[in-house]
Structure formats: C-alpha cells, structure tokens
Design a protein around this motif. Sequence first.
Motif, mmCIF file in Angstrom:
data_model
loop_
_atom_site.group_PDB
_atom_site.id
_atom_site.type_symbol
_atom_site.label_atom_id
_atom_site.label_comp_id
_atom_site.label_asym_id
_atom_site.label_seq_id
_atom_site.Cartn_x
_atom_site.Cartn_y
_atom_site.Cartn_z
ATOM 1 N N VAL A 150 0.582 -1.139 0.162
ATOM 2 C CA VAL A 150 0.168 -0.035 0.020
ATOM 3 C C VAL A 150 1.117 1.175 0.158
ATOM 4 O O VAL A 150 0.492 2.371 -0.331
ATOM 5 C CB VAL A 150 -0.920 0.104 1.342
ATOM 6 C CG1 VAL A 150 -2.147 0.847 0.949
ATOM 7 C CG2 VAL A 150 -1.450 -1.418 1.575
ATOM 8 N N VAL A 182 -5.144 -1.875 -4.752
ATOM 9 C CA VAL A 182 -4.337 -1.283 -3.355
ATOM 10 C C VAL A 182 -2.981 -0.977 -3.901
ATOM 11 O O VAL A 182 -2.271 -0.202 -3.612
ATOM 12 C CB VAL A 182 -4.520 -2.193 -2.382
ATOM 13 C CG1 VAL A 182 -3.595 -2.251 -1.307
ATOM 14 C CG2 VAL A 182 -5.781 -2.412 -1.758
ATOM 15 N N THR A 211 -9.665 3.418 -0.336
ATOM 16 C CA THR A 211 -8.829 2.182 -0.615
ATOM 17 C C THR A 211 -7.664 2.057 0.302
ATOM 18 O O THR A 211 -7.540 1.203 0.859
ATOM 19 C CB THR A 211 -8.023 2.335 -2.045
ATOM 20 O OG1 THR A 211 -9.189 2.942 -3.009
ATOM 21 C CG2 THR A 211 -7.481 1.026 -2.438
ATOM 22 N N LYS A 212 -6.985 3.067 0.744
ATOM 23 C CA LYS A 212 -5.967 3.107 1.717
ATOM 24 C C LYS A 212 -6.680 2.710 3.287
ATOM 25 O O LYS A 212 -6.245 1.657 4.039
ATOM 26 C CB LYS A 212 -5.456 4.214 2.100
ATOM 27 C CG LYS A 212 -4.240 4.750 1.101
ATOM 28 C CD LYS A 212 -3.578 6.073 1.545
ATOM 29 C CE LYS A 212 -2.515 6.248 0.511
ATOM 30 N NZ LYS A 212 -2.136 7.817 0.699
ATOM 31 N N LYS A 247 -9.352 0.831 3.836
ATOM 32 C CA LYS A 247 -9.512 -0.693 3.470
ATOM 33 C C LYS A 247 -8.339 -1.413 3.743
ATOM 34 O O LYS A 247 -8.465 -2.555 4.662
ATOM 35 C CB LYS A 247 -10.045 -1.181 2.095
ATOM 36 C CG LYS A 247 -11.429 -0.868 1.906
ATOM 37 C CD LYS A 247 -11.856 -1.345 0.303
ATOM 38 C CE LYS A 247 -12.996 -0.598 0.018
ATOM 39 N NZ LYS A 247 -13.184 -0.574 -1.505
ATOM 40 N N ALA A 248 -7.224 -0.982 3.275
ATOM 41 C CA ALA A 248 -6.110 -1.882 3.440
ATOM 42 C C ALA A 248 -5.608 -1.655 4.837
ATOM 43 O O ALA A 248 -5.172 -2.597 5.584
ATOM 44 C CB ALA A 248 -4.838 -1.094 2.468
#
Lengths: 259, 341
Positions: B84, B209, B229-230, B232-233
């Motif tokens: 990421v 990601v 997105t970040k 989620k990661a």
Amino acid sequence: MTQRSTEPILEINSVSMHFGGVKALDNVSLTVNRGDVVGIIGPNGSGKTTLINCITGFLKPTLGTIAFHGRDITGKKPHKVADMGINRTFQVMRPYFTMPAYKNLVIPLSSPRAKRVGGWRGGGRHGDRNTVAVDILEELGFERDSRVPYKLAGTLPTGYLKRLELGRCLAMRPELLICDEVFSGLSASEISSLVPLIEKLNAQGITMIMVEHRLVELFRVANRVMALSYGEKITEGPPQDVISHPKVREAYLGSEEDF
Amino acid sequence: MSEPFKQRRRERIDRGVKVRSASIYALNSLEEIGYLLAPRMLLTCCFLFMPLALSPWPYWGRVGLSVCILALLSISFDFLANYVGLVSLGGAFFYGIGGYISAICNTEFGLPPFLAILVATILGAMICTIALLPCLPLRGIYFAIVTLMYPLLMIRLIEAFDILGGTEGFRGIDGFNSFWTEQYGLVLGLLVALFALRRFVNTDAGLVVRAVKDNDQSVRASGISVTRTKAKAVFLASLTGCFAGAYYIHMYSNVGISSFALDLSIMPIAATIIGGSGTLVGPVIGAAILVPLSELLRDFGSLRIVVYALVLTGFVVFRSEGLMNFLTRKYQQIERWVDIR
C-alpha cells in the motif's frame, strides 16, 4: 464526422486560477457541446494544463464555476469528477510502472463507474476484467498475440505509454475525454496512426478536449479551437480562423515590433 | 604469448513451469504441481508440526507462539509498507488496542477467550482504522512519524488519566483450556492471515491497493477514492495486528501499557528486512529466525543486543533483498556459468 449538437456538455464560466500573485488562468470561459472535439492551444506556460486540472478536480479554481451536464462540479474531488465521466490523460505519463500493461487497465475497470456504466464485473477470480483490458489495448494497437500487452509498463516505449494513457481513460467509458498532449514526443508515423483512432473515438460519441502543440494534426481532428496566452483566452472558433488570428500568431511567433 | 583471457558469466534462466493463456494457468504434470505446491506445503507443515515438536518443552512452546505473534505483526507491516506504500510504525497501536479490547470483553463482559479475541479483532480493527483516517493522506516518512505517535499517545493517556486499569492494566484474564488449543489457535490464525492476505493482493481489489502505492494520481483519475482504498487496506492490516495483541494477552493472562511498547512497532521491520520485503511469507521466516535467536542470546546478557545488531547488519549488507526473495530466485531460476565468446 459525427453528429454534433448544440447541447452543452461542459460549461466553464469565467474561471480564474491564481497561485499567489501568478494568474495562471484569468477569466477563461468555454462551452463544449456534445460530440465536439475542442482543441486548446497556446505557448508553454499559457495555462492549458492548469485549465484541465481545474476541470478534473486536481485543482480548485480561485474564481468561476465549471458545470458538467448543468451540474456544478467546481472543486469536486478528482475521483468524483472521473466517476461522472470526465476522464483525462496526463501530459507526463503516469502508468503503473510495476504492473504489466494490461493490468494497468484492470484498475479503471475495477472502478465504481466501470461497473455501473460498462457492466464490467470481474468474472470468477480474475477472468473477465483481464480479457476486457486486452480487448481495449488491442483496439489501441497493442498486438494481442504479441508479448507487448503483457510486458511491464515500465519497459514500454513512449508511443505505447501514450496509448496506455488513452486506454486507462477508455476503460472508464468516458463521456468527455480530455487528452493532455497525446501527440507530443511521438514520431510522425506514430501520430498518423493515432489520428484515425481519435476520429474513431469521436465517432463513437465521445466528446473530447485536446491540448496540443502539434497544430497540423490537431486541426485535422478538432472542429473548434481555443487559444490561450498567459492565462487569458485570446480567441475561439474554427481552426482556420484561429490560426490566422493576429494575436495567436503574435503569441506563437512574437509581435512584429520584436524583430 | 599468453592465452586469450577467458571470461565467464552467470546465466539465469526461468524454469518454464507456468504456461499462461488468457487467464488460465496450465500445469503439465504432477511434477510441476509438486514444484509449485512444495514450498507452500513445507511452510504449512512446519507450522502445523511445530506445537507437536515443541510440546515436551513448554518454554520453547511459548517461544514458538512468540514467533507467530511477531510473524502476524510483521505481515501487517509488510502488507502496509510494500503493497500500500504506507510505512507504518503503528504496529504497537494495533496490538495494544486488540489486547485491551479483548481484556475488557473477557473481564467485564465475561466472554470466553476465543469469542473475546474475535470481538477484539474486528472491533479493534474498526477503531484503529477510524483513528488512522486523519493521517491517510500522508505519505512516506510523515505517515511513519505520525503512526509512531499513536502507541506513545495511548501510554501517556492511560498513565495520565488512570483509565483502562492505569499502569496496572487488567489482571486475571482467562487463559486457554489447554496447551493444544493455545498452540493451534494461534498457528491456524497465522496461516489463515498469511494465505488470505496473499490471495487478496492478487485479486482485482488487491491490484487497486497496489496501484495506490505505484501511482495514486492515476488511481484518482480512474474514479477510485484513494483514501477509501487506503482505509480498507489499513483495516486488513489492523485485523492482523489486533488479533496478535488479543491472542497474546490471553496467553499471559494480563494486559498493561507494555502492550503499546515501541519494540512491537520496530521488531516487525527487522523481521521484514531479514525475511524479504514485499513477499508476506518473508516476514514470517524473518520472525522465525529473530525470536529464537533473541532467546538463545539471553545468556549473553547485555551483549545480546550487540550480536543481534550484527546479525541484522549482516543481512542488510549481504542479503538486502531478504531471504525470501533470494530463495525464490534460486528456486525459480536455473543458474549456470557459461563462457563468453
């Protein structure tokens, strides 16, 4: 030539962009109708890319408004603007260097817009999106059976990277495609293969804004051209009128007093 | 007249095992299936047999579990840093939050250990993700520094306001019924986390990601929210970290501010460097080397840290790619010397 309507798709109303004391854009207005290919020309530093950054949300204009389909998009986040169907290429190409070329397209194909508009859902674990990605690349001149689509983007030459930029936009099913100098850095033969492609995309109903320095090629595809100089709009109109406009000649070549 | 100087070079050829057509992986023979499965099976079997092998020595059994705990934290670090692009020093934050929530679930609400761990893993990951939301736009060293602040902040908050049991922490937390549940619960947890994350990074969602690390502007231009997105990661990484913390406090039946100790943020970096960054398996191998090594060096007293540092320096200088990347290369390529003509 496609059918061009007078239905405005993008309206830029007296947009100004100031960076401190620098007026990168000063009171620029432009209306783009559905089906248009609008060219934006101007010397280096005249604010062309700044205007694109304002439209796509990468910059928030200091003054003025931008509307897409009558909806105000001024200062919206870049991903929201992209989600509405305004998709851009970058002048300095920004591929995903560590991924194979076709995987570069899987990312836009995974976006909410692509799912909604394109109906491209990943079948199985990978299946579908990879195939669609290679289909799009093939249309852009990546030979399907060669190794090119599977090579790392970081190892591709400029010509392919420019097409890859276009591919990433096309995967989004754009309504308005903004090309930031797709012809620059390409050889004459590469450009002559890209021109029919641009014409074909326009024929498919994609409205376009093209920022270009290569005027000859631009005038083949554009039906309207706007000229900028020092952030100000000099003139706008059919290509022939713009190029013969004295102020445009002055901006590009310098005024007669300079000689 | 001297003989013409003969030069040789090392030639590396990829083993032609995978045949790719469209999106099908074709394997030709059992031998090739075995070739691909062998490393995975080896790792899985090693971890599954570890409790059996260590059962006569409870002390080393605990060391085995410490390997798993560090491995989980290192996977979490490796995933965030190398997939990421978020270099996180907040490993101790994930760990401590998981530990404290599990302790509260167990002592206040009387949940049995495994249920408390499950709640702590999920709830803890949510809390960690929300807490880290403001720093997600940061990158590189800035993100590292801000995440380093979180565990330190927690220690000071707990001390200053005497909340969450203050400096004493919680005691008398339920342990596991037996040696075997304790051992296999954690080993299975580690294997699930490892293979799930490895699978995730190869899906389309995982590709997005990874794209954020490669080029976040293009991800934005593709109509995908980088922050989401970040987030989620970070959620996935903190799931792993919180699980490790929650499990650990049930092993020792107490939790205190040492759960936010800085070592827990730093050790995973060492394990990742030794094992090989960006491989997810590497950090597990790194942990399996570092933890037993540090136990063996206990006799050296204060010299322990010197030997430890030498090993780490040796790896960084001579095998900076990490063990896993080195082994993968050796395993997947045929090397031979050929004359230069």
